[in-house]
Design an enzyme around this catalytic site. Sequence first.
Site, PDB file in Angstrom:
ATOM      1  N   SER A 133       0.741  -1.064   0.135  1.00  0.00           N
ATOM      2  CA  SER A 133      -0.021   0.133  -0.182  1.00  0.00           C
ATOM      3  C   SER A 133       0.786   1.102   0.111  1.00  0.00           C
ATOM      4  O   SER A 133       1.546   1.633  -1.076  1.00  0.00           O
ATOM      5  CB  SER A 133      -0.935  -0.061   1.171  1.00  0.00           C
ATOM      6  OG  SER A 133      -1.984   0.939   1.241  1.00  0.00           O
ATOM      7  N   ASP A 168      10.025   5.178 -10.566  1.00  0.00           N
ATOM      8  CA  ASP A 168       9.354   5.856 -11.867  1.00  0.00           C
ATOM      9  C   ASP A 168      10.291   6.965 -11.931  1.00  0.00           C
ATOM     10  O   ASP A 168      10.516   7.352 -13.233  1.00  0.00           O
ATOM     11  CB  ASP A 168       8.062   5.976 -11.612  1.00  0.00           C
ATOM     12  CG  ASP A 168       7.154   4.674 -12.178  1.00  0.00           C
ATOM     13  OD1 ASP A 168       8.001   3.408 -12.204  1.00  0.00           O
ATOM     14  OD2 ASP A 168       6.048   4.808 -12.231  1.00  0.00           O
ATOM     15  N   LYS A 214      -0.824  -4.335  -3.123  1.00  0.00           N
ATOM     16  CA  LYS A 214      -1.984  -3.838  -2.842  1.00  0.00           C
ATOM     17  C   LYS A 214      -2.129  -2.399  -3.342  1.00  0.00           C
ATOM     18  O   LYS A 214      -1.481  -1.318  -2.941  1.00  0.00           O
ATOM     19  CB  LYS A 214      -2.111  -3.312  -1.247  1.00  0.00           C
ATOM     20  CG  LYS A 214      -3.601  -2.856  -1.009  1.00  0.00           C
ATOM     21  CD  LYS A 214      -3.889  -2.858   0.568  1.00  0.00           C
ATOM     22  CE  LYS A 214      -5.070  -2.182   1.025  1.00  0.00           C
ATOM     23  NZ  LYS A 214      -4.905  -0.506   0.453  1.00  0.00           N
TER      24      LYS A 214
END
Length: 458
Positions: free
Chosen positions: A294, A305, A319
């Site tokens: 999460s 990224d 998740k």
Amino acid sequence: MSRKLVRTVGLVGLGALIPILAGAATSTTDMSTYRELDQFMNVFERVRGEYVDKVDDKTLMKGAIDGMLASLDPHSNFLDARDFQNMKTQTDGNYGGLGLSVQLEDGAVKVVAATEDTPAARAGLKSGDFITHLDGVLIYGATLDDSVDKMRGRPGTQVKLTIVRPGRDKPFDVTLTREIITIKAVKWEVKKGVGIVNINTFLNRNTAESVRAALVSIDKATGGQPLGYIIDLRSNPGGLLDQAIDVSDAFLERGEIVSQRGREKGDIERYYAKPGDMAHGLPIIVLVDAGSASAAEIVAGALQDQHRAIVMGERSFGKGSVQTLLPLSEDTALRLTTARYYTPSGRSVQEGGIQPDLPVPQITDPDYKSRPRLREADLRKHLINEAKVDDKIIQDDEKTDPRFAATADQLKKQGIEDFQLDYAVNTLARLGGAVPAVKVAAAAPAPAKPAPKVVKAP
């Protein structure tokens, strides 16, 4: 939703009125809903009047609500007064117990994670373990609330857990002493000139503030010349979205952190970093494992990224959904999945998790090969990832680091108790040695950065 449900249940209770109302002004869909509610009331009355043991109405209604939410996904649930209070207590970071996060799977209590520096973690309990007995009494088939209640108790008292660990031939017993669990959201240290920030949870509302304070302390301890930073997110089950965003922001100078997408096509919120990288552009390694979930995956995905960090370790939990807490009364609430989140490149971590740039096994764990990893994709009714990633485009040199062949005993003789962390420290020490250190002023904690920019899609 709740007002409508109350109204329609009231009408169902007055069965004679339904045909009149239906004939007056109701659509076919409404009629179908009324029929289903009528069916529900019929079952409710039959159970209430004919079940072998007397059951109070509150128990039946809670069971019905729990069943409805369980049919959606593993993370939507109803919080009664006890659950609501437990959640608030955990958010405050101080509660009594063993330090275990557990869930019910096919009637068995399964360990999700053992919180660091708690009785459960010190005893070596791991994700994927099954608890079958408490003090010799079988708990299979009991409710999760009952099992959790039995594990809790007065600090200083003991409880014996019987553990079944996949990969081991026989169950084994562990005796734990209950204590007040104080979750320290963030801890830090310096090894070989590398600053290590260990984030245990994002449930604490002060997590981001503690991370910023840790970075300032590391700068002080290294004379303003750290070689780099390790962000340890292993076994971090997640928590509050705003804390994940603020923590990511502390390491980013610019760019998107995460996007949140709801039911409708245009229901998108994007969160961006503000200028001010508290890591001064120095190398960063993020450690993750199957217990990183999460909010932890939001941080790892954002830094990965944005090419700000190397992600190392094992594939994370996976998740990729957002739950909103919807108060129903002063002491009850509904935790409902309302959105999916995506990393800056548009990836969803749902099911698949964050793949490390550099896979590193935890070979100091003697059970690491045989112990199964519990992940989101293993949970019943989990959301399907609607944005699959083709891993075939990721290059693999098919070469394994020879250090991965060492055994736990061999590493222990070398004084290595945490291979993944040791591997990361040594990697950063080499990387940092080739990067000029940046002198920073660290006389006082840096001021909190303004809230990240939020853009609502048209």
